[in-house]
Design a protein around this motif. Structure first.
Motif, PDB file in Angstrom:
ATOM      1  N   GLU A   1     -32.470  74.421 -21.065  1.00 60.77           N
ATOM      2  CA  GLU A   1     -33.588  73.889 -21.847  1.00 60.77           C
ATOM      3  C   GLU A   1     -33.009  73.042 -23.090  1.00 60.77           C
ATOM      4  O   GLU A   1     -32.803  73.774 -24.020  1.00 60.77           O
ATOM      5  CB  GLU A   1     -34.312  74.916 -22.315  1.00 60.77           C
ATOM      6  CG  GLU A   1     -35.184  75.614 -20.934  1.00 60.77           C
ATOM      7  CD  GLU A   1     -36.011  76.995 -21.452  1.00 60.77           C
ATOM      8  OE1 GLU A   1     -36.018  76.951 -22.704  1.00 60.77           O
ATOM      9  OE2 GLU A   1     -36.691  77.505 -20.591  1.00 60.77           O
ATOM     10  N   PRO A   2     -32.862  71.828 -23.038  1.00 61.17           N
ATOM     11  CA  PRO A   2     -32.438  70.850 -24.213  1.00 61.17           C
ATOM     12  C   PRO A   2     -33.115  71.221 -25.365  1.00 61.17           C
ATOM     13  O   PRO A   2     -32.353  71.273 -26.439  1.00 61.17           O
ATOM     14  CB  PRO A   2     -32.504  69.540 -23.536  1.00 61.17           C
ATOM     15  CG  PRO A   2     -32.633  69.515 -22.193  1.00 61.17           C
ATOM     16  CD  PRO A   2     -33.432  70.819 -21.960  1.00 61.17           C
ATOM     17  N   ALA A   3     -34.449  71.416 -25.251  1.00 57.37           N
ATOM     18  CA  ALA A   3     -35.008  71.259 -26.515  1.00 57.37           C
ATOM     19  C   ALA A   3     -34.750  72.651 -27.510  1.00 57.37           C
ATOM     20  O   ALA A   3     -34.937  72.667 -28.571  1.00 57.37           O
ATOM     21  CB  ALA A   3     -36.647  71.528 -26.109  1.00 57.37           C
ATOM     22  N   SER A   4     -34.530  73.694 -26.725  1.00 59.04           N
ATOM     23  CA  SER A   4     -34.408  75.115 -27.265  1.00 59.04           C
ATOM     24  C   SER A   4     -32.880  75.510 -27.354  1.00 59.04           C
ATOM     25  O   SER A   4     -32.138  76.243 -28.084  1.00 59.04           O
ATOM     26  CB  SER A   4     -35.126  76.132 -26.721  1.00 59.04           C
ATOM     27  OG  SER A   4     -34.623  76.373 -25.307  1.00 59.04           O
ATOM     28  N   GLY A   5     -32.039  74.560 -26.453  1.00 54.16           N
ATOM     29  CA  GLY A   5     -30.539  75.101 -26.242  1.00 54.16           C
ATOM     30  C   GLY A   5     -30.452  76.440 -25.385  1.00 54.16           C
ATOM     31  O   GLY A   5     -29.315  76.917 -25.310  1.00 54.16           O
ATOM     32  N   LEU A   6     -31.465  76.850 -24.652  1.00 56.56           N
ATOM     33  CA  LEU A   6     -31.358  77.991 -23.901  1.00 56.56           C
ATOM     34  C   LEU A   6     -30.829  78.001 -22.545  1.00 56.56           C
ATOM     35  O   LEU A   6     -31.236  76.971 -22.096  1.00 56.56           O
ATOM     36  CB  LEU A   6     -32.645  79.009 -23.839  1.00 56.56           C
ATOM     37  CG  LEU A   6     -33.080  79.395 -25.140  1.00 56.56           C
ATOM     38  CD1 LEU A   6     -34.453  80.110 -24.872  1.00 56.56           C
ATOM     39  CD2 LEU A   6     -32.002  80.412 -25.869  1.00 56.56           C
ATOM     40  N   LEU A   7     -30.093  78.480 -22.119  1.00 58.52           N
ATOM     41  CA  LEU A   7     -29.586  78.422 -20.726  1.00 58.52           C
ATOM     42  C   LEU A   7     -29.840  79.852 -19.809  1.00 58.52           C
ATOM     43  O   LEU A   7     -29.916  80.573 -20.253  1.00 58.52           O
ATOM     44  CB  LEU A   7     -27.847  78.396 -20.630  1.00 58.52           C
ATOM     45  CG  LEU A   7     -27.406  78.132 -19.153  1.00 58.52           C
ATOM     46  CD1 LEU A   7     -27.934  76.740 -18.814  1.00 58.52           C
ATOM     47  CD2 LEU A   7     -25.746  78.218 -19.251  1.00 58.52           C
TER      48      LEU A   7
ATOM     49  N   ASP B   1     -33.440  84.853 -14.370  1.00 55.21           N
ATOM     50  CA  ASP B   1     -34.173  85.669 -15.425  1.00 55.21           C
ATOM     51  C   ASP B   1     -33.378  85.826 -16.746  1.00 55.21           C
ATOM     52  O   ASP B   1     -33.667  86.330 -17.445  1.00 55.21           O
ATOM     53  CB  ASP B   1     -35.135  86.743 -15.086  1.00 55.21           C
ATOM     54  CG  ASP B   1     -36.400  86.259 -14.253  1.00 55.21           C
ATOM     55  OD1 ASP B   1     -36.934  85.167 -14.342  1.00 55.21           O
ATOM     56  OD2 ASP B   1     -36.560  87.061 -13.495  1.00 55.21           O
ATOM     57  N   GLU B   2     -31.936  85.800 -16.243  1.00 56.75           N
ATOM     58  CA  GLU B   2     -31.046  86.009 -17.258  1.00 56.75           C
ATOM     59  C   GLU B   2     -30.972  85.104 -18.282  1.00 56.75           C
ATOM     60  O   GLU B   2     -30.597  83.950 -18.043  1.00 56.75           O
ATOM     61  CB  GLU B   2     -29.744  86.395 -16.726  1.00 56.75           C
ATOM     62  CG  GLU B   2     -28.424  86.755 -17.779  1.00 56.75           C
ATOM     63  CD  GLU B   2     -27.189  86.602 -17.108  1.00 56.75           C
ATOM     64  OE1 GLU B   2     -26.173  86.794 -17.816  1.00 56.75           O
ATOM     65  OE2 GLU B   2     -27.135  86.341 -16.047  1.00 56.75           O
ATOM     66  N   ARG B   3     -31.131  85.266 -19.834  1.00 50.92           N
ATOM     67  CA  ARG B   3     -30.965  84.318 -20.611  1.00 50.92           C
ATOM     68  C   ARG B   3     -29.584  84.537 -21.290  1.00 50.92           C
ATOM     69  O   ARG B   3     -28.938  85.301 -21.318  1.00 50.92           O
ATOM     70  CB  ARG B   3     -31.855  84.471 -21.799  1.00 50.92           C
ATOM     71  CG  ARG B   3     -31.954  83.993 -23.191  1.00 50.92           C
ATOM     72  CD  ARG B   3     -32.781  84.092 -24.107  1.00 50.92           C
ATOM     73  NE  ARG B   3     -32.381  83.960 -25.388  1.00 50.92           N
ATOM     74  CZ  ARG B   3     -33.057  84.002 -26.535  1.00 50.92           C
ATOM     75  NH1 ARG B   3     -34.513  84.087 -26.283  1.00 50.92           N
ATOM     76  NH2 ARG B   3     -32.757  83.570 -27.651  1.00 50.92           N
ATOM     77  N   ILE B   4     -28.941  82.976 -21.256  1.00 55.04           N
ATOM     78  CA  ILE B   4     -27.674  83.002 -21.852  1.00 55.04           C
ATOM     79  C   ILE B   4     -27.875  81.996 -23.098  1.00 55.04           C
ATOM     80  O   ILE B   4     -28.136  80.922 -23.200  1.00 55.04           O
ATOM     81  CB  ILE B   4     -26.665  82.266 -20.825  1.00 55.04           C
ATOM     82  CG1 ILE B   4     -26.689  83.056 -19.651  1.00 55.04           C
ATOM     83  CG2 ILE B   4     -25.234  82.131 -21.408  1.00 55.04           C
ATOM     84  CD1 ILE B   4     -25.779  82.245 -18.446  1.00 55.04           C
TER      85      ILE B   4
END
Length: 245
Positions: A147-153, A157-160
């Motif tokens: 997710e480029p807007a938040s920088g989340l990968l 369902d695992e958040r990196i």
């Protein structure tokens, strides 16, 4: 007064009252509106309650280190452009700042005009990045979703959590769809031309991404640059389903 910047709102985090008042007055003459925070707690509360265009962040604060706050912001997806203004000017300190998610670093003592110009560069770059076609759309990288807007990968369902620069680099490679990007191209996607950073900074980010995501996430093409690993290249477009936080 600088034109076109009167509405630009800066969060100024500085515990020295004399320095803070001087910065507020000087930047005000340059067309910036500054809100002062003297502690991490104040800065955290102000950021949560207001919209700022950029932050000038001191590091040695009464209730902790400014890098601690910066890391918390980036981990939470706060993409506020941050310029570190600190007496810590050693190379290791600047690298620590960039790895923590800073956008620029200016050492004390500093020239007020240079600070204003660096802030203007940050503010010009922020809307330009957001204006790219599809810049905020989720990007599919094989089984990963960025997710480029938040920088989340996400891996399922695992958040990196990724530092901002690493997320930007991964997004640039994802948008290239397997094409090779030179080190200079990747550098330009991460840093403003006015920023002074070490020549191996892109390689450092690539190294960290490989350690977190696997050696095959980014391929080195000798003499040319880097590209996304074949297993992570998609045919383009958004992923079939959005991850659940």
């Amino acid at each position: 007064m600088a034109t076109g910047l009167a509405s630009m709102h800066i969060l100024l985090v500085e515990d020295n009252a004399l320095v803070a008042s001087g910065l507020q007055a000087g930047l005000g003459l340059q067309g910036f509106a500054c809100t002062l925070a003297h502690t991490l707690a104040q800065a955290r509360a102000l950021q949560a309650q207001n919209r700022f265009d950029a932050c000038v962040l001191d590091l040695g604060l009464p209730d902790g280190d400014g890098l601690q706050l910066l890391r918390q912001w980036r981990a939470a997806g706060v993409q506020l452009p941050v310029l570190i203004l600190s007496a810590r000017s050693a190379l290791e300190d600047r690298i620590d700042g960039f790895r923590s998610g800073s956008d620029d670093h200016l050492a004390k003592p500093f020239d007020l005009t240079e600070l204003a110009l660096r802030l203007q560069a940050l503010l010009r770059r922020a809307p330009a990045a957001q204006a790219q076609d599809g810049a905020q759309e989720p990007l599919a990288l094989g089984a990963l979703t960025l997710e480029p807007a938040s920088g989340l990968l996400w891996r399922g369902d695992e958040r990196i959590d990724l530092p901002r620069r690493e997320a930007l680099l991964l997004a640039a490679l994802a948008r290239a769809h397997g094409r090779v990007l030179s080190t200079a191209q990747l550098h330009d996607s991460l840093y403003d031309s006015a920023e002074s950073v070490e020549s191996n900074t892109v390689n450092v980010h690539v190294h960290h991404l490989r350690k977190k995501l696997g050696a095959d996430i980014i391929e080195t093409v000798r003499g040319l640059g880097f590209r996304l690993g074949a297993a992570y290249c998609s045919s383009g477009g958004a992923p079939a389903h959005a991850p659940q936080p």
